[in-house]
Motif scaffolding. Structure first.
Motif, mmCIF file in Angstrom:
data_model
loop_
_atom_site.group_PDB
_atom_site.id
_atom_site.type_symbol
_atom_site.label_atom_id
_atom_site.label_comp_id
_atom_site.label_asym_id
_atom_site.label_seq_id
_atom_site.Cartn_x
_atom_site.Cartn_y
_atom_site.Cartn_z
ATOM 1 N N HIS A 29 -3.965 8.259 -10.215
ATOM 2 C CA HIS A 29 -5.126 7.366 -10.175
ATOM 3 C C HIS A 29 -5.107 6.355 -9.037
ATOM 4 O O HIS A 29 -6.057 5.582 -8.891
ATOM 5 C CB HIS A 29 -5.249 6.602 -11.499
ATOM 6 C CG HIS A 29 -5.212 7.485 -12.702
ATOM 7 N ND1 HIS A 29 -6.238 8.313 -13.052
ATOM 8 C CD2 HIS A 29 -4.241 7.685 -13.624
ATOM 9 C CE1 HIS A 29 -5.924 8.978 -14.143
ATOM 10 N NE2 HIS A 29 -4.709 8.627 -14.510
ATOM 11 N N GLY A 30 -4.023 6.282 -8.271
ATOM 12 C CA GLY A 30 -3.900 5.273 -7.229
ATOM 13 C C GLY A 30 -3.421 3.951 -7.800
ATOM 14 O O GLY A 30 -3.296 3.781 -9.009
ATOM 15 N N LEU A 31 -3.145 3.016 -6.913
ATOM 16 C CA LEU A 31 -2.699 1.685 -7.331
ATOM 17 C C LEU A 31 -3.902 0.870 -7.803
ATOM 18 O O LEU A 31 -4.851 0.682 -7.046
ATOM 19 C CB LEU A 31 -2.039 0.959 -6.164
ATOM 20 C CG LEU A 31 -0.583 1.274 -5.900
ATOM 21 C CD1 LEU A 31 -0.154 0.704 -4.547
ATOM 22 C CD2 LEU A 31 0.303 0.725 -7.003
ATOM 23 N N PRO A 32 -3.873 0.366 -9.030
ATOM 24 C CA PRO A 32 -4.997 -0.443 -9.503
ATOM 25 C C PRO A 32 -4.909 -1.884 -9.002
ATOM 26 O O PRO A 32 -3.823 -2.444 -8.868
ATOM 27 C CB PRO A 32 -4.852 -0.390 -11.024
ATOM 28 C CG PRO A 32 -3.399 -0.162 -11.263
ATOM 29 C CD PRO A 32 -2.890 0.627 -10.074
ATOM 30 N N GLY A 33 -6.052 -2.452 -8.696
ATOM 31 C CA GLY A 33 -6.124 -3.867 -8.339
ATOM 32 C C GLY A 33 -5.169 -4.265 -7.243
ATOM 33 O O GLY A 33 -5.050 -3.607 -6.219
ATOM 34 N N ALA A 34 -4.448 -5.357 -7.477
ATOM 35 C CA ALA A 34 -3.523 -5.904 -6.484
ATOM 36 C C ALA A 34 -2.088 -5.398 -6.671
ATOM 37 O O ALA A 34 -1.182 -5.861 -6.004
ATOM 38 C CB ALA A 34 -3.534 -7.429 -6.566
ATOM 39 N N MET A 66 5.326 0.024 -1.426
ATOM 40 C CA MET A 66 4.197 0.914 -1.682
ATOM 41 C C MET A 66 2.995 0.022 -1.966
ATOM 42 O O MET A 66 2.919 -0.595 -3.022
ATOM 43 C CB MET A 66 4.482 1.828 -2.874
ATOM 44 C CG MET A 66 5.531 2.880 -2.589
ATOM 45 S SD MET A 66 5.865 3.959 -3.994
ATOM 46 C CE MET A 66 4.250 4.689 -4.266
ATOM 47 N N GLN A 67 2.096 -0.045 -0.973
ATOM 48 C CA GLN A 67 0.964 -0.928 -1.140
ATOM 49 C C GLN A 67 -0.287 -0.336 -0.506
ATOM 50 O O GLN A 67 -1.051 0.338 -1.172
ATOM 51 C CB GLN A 67 1.259 -2.311 -0.561
ATOM 52 C CG GLN A 67 0.171 -3.335 -0.829
ATOM 53 C CD GLN A 67 0.580 -4.734 -0.409
ATOM 54 O OE1 GLN A 67 1.570 -4.940 0.271
ATOM 55 N NE2 GLN A 67 -0.199 -5.727 -0.835
ATOM 56 N N ASP A 105 7.029 -5.478 -9.009
ATOM 57 C CA ASP A 105 5.591 -5.530 -8.776
ATOM 58 C C ASP A 105 5.209 -7.011 -8.778
ATOM 59 O O ASP A 105 4.970 -7.605 -9.830
ATOM 60 C CB ASP A 105 4.824 -4.776 -9.859
ATOM 61 C CG ASP A 105 3.318 -4.780 -9.626
ATOM 62 O OD1 ASP A 105 2.820 -5.573 -8.796
ATOM 63 O OD2 ASP A 105 2.624 -3.982 -10.286
ATOM 64 N N PRO A 106 5.199 -7.643 -7.583
ATOM 65 C CA PRO A 106 4.963 -9.084 -7.525
ATOM 66 C C PRO A 106 3.569 -9.494 -7.962
ATOM 67 O O PRO A 106 3.354 -10.658 -8.297
ATOM 68 C CB PRO A 106 5.214 -9.442 -6.063
ATOM 69 C CG PRO A 106 5.235 -8.179 -5.312
ATOM 70 C CD PRO A 106 5.460 -7.061 -6.276
#
Length: 152
Positions: A29-34, A66-67, A105-106
């Motif tokens: 689904h990809g990285l959600p939000g921030a 990973m961002q 995950d900051p």
């Protein structure tokens, strides 16, 4: 013969399973939000795969982010493969879950730190008690990482 429950190994397995589940969701689904991840891993792990020039530059451990851009995230039972961009040079990596030292995950102040069995040594004399100071005498298999150490 006495038996005991090995909570340390159970926690390791559970926390690495959590990382696997998170990465699997991101692959679909990809990285959600921030959300984004700082993953530090042991480059000497026998199953870690990375380019020779990266291994030369990071002979012991490496932290990847990973961002914004990553490709080919393939999550398996024992580790994950991903292509990351290093100075406009995409490089494939394979990171075994057992090689992961920290997963942070900051964006939500979440972090895990994994101690190796060598660090949980015999006599318990630790010359550097780390960021938790002397009040944290016992070593833990997985624990929350203080995010101040990642902030500038």
């Amino acid at each position: 013969m006495s038996r005991s429950i090995d909570y340390g190994s159970l926690m390791h397995r559970a926390m690495r399973g959590l990382i696997q589940e998170v990465l699997h969701s991101v692959s679909e689904h990809g990285l959600p939000g921030a959300h984004h991840f700082f993953i530090t891993f042991d480059t000497t792990h026998p199953d870690a795969r990375l380019a020779d020039w990266l291994r030369d530059r990071y002979p012991d451990e490496m932290t990847v982010v990973m961002q914004h851009w990553f490709d080919g995230l393939d999550v398996g039972d024992d580790g994950f493969a991903v292509t990351l961009n290093f100075g406009d040079d995409p490089e494939p990596l394979y990171i075994p879950y057992d090689a992961i030292k920290t997963f942070v995950d900051p964006s939500v102040e979440f972090g895990l730190r994994f101690e190796t069995h060598e660090e949980e040594d015999d006599d318990g004399d630790d010359p550097d008690p780390g960021p938790d100071g002397p009040e944290d005498e016992a070593h833990h298999d997985a624990e929350i990482v203080r995010l101040d150490s990642f902030r500038k």
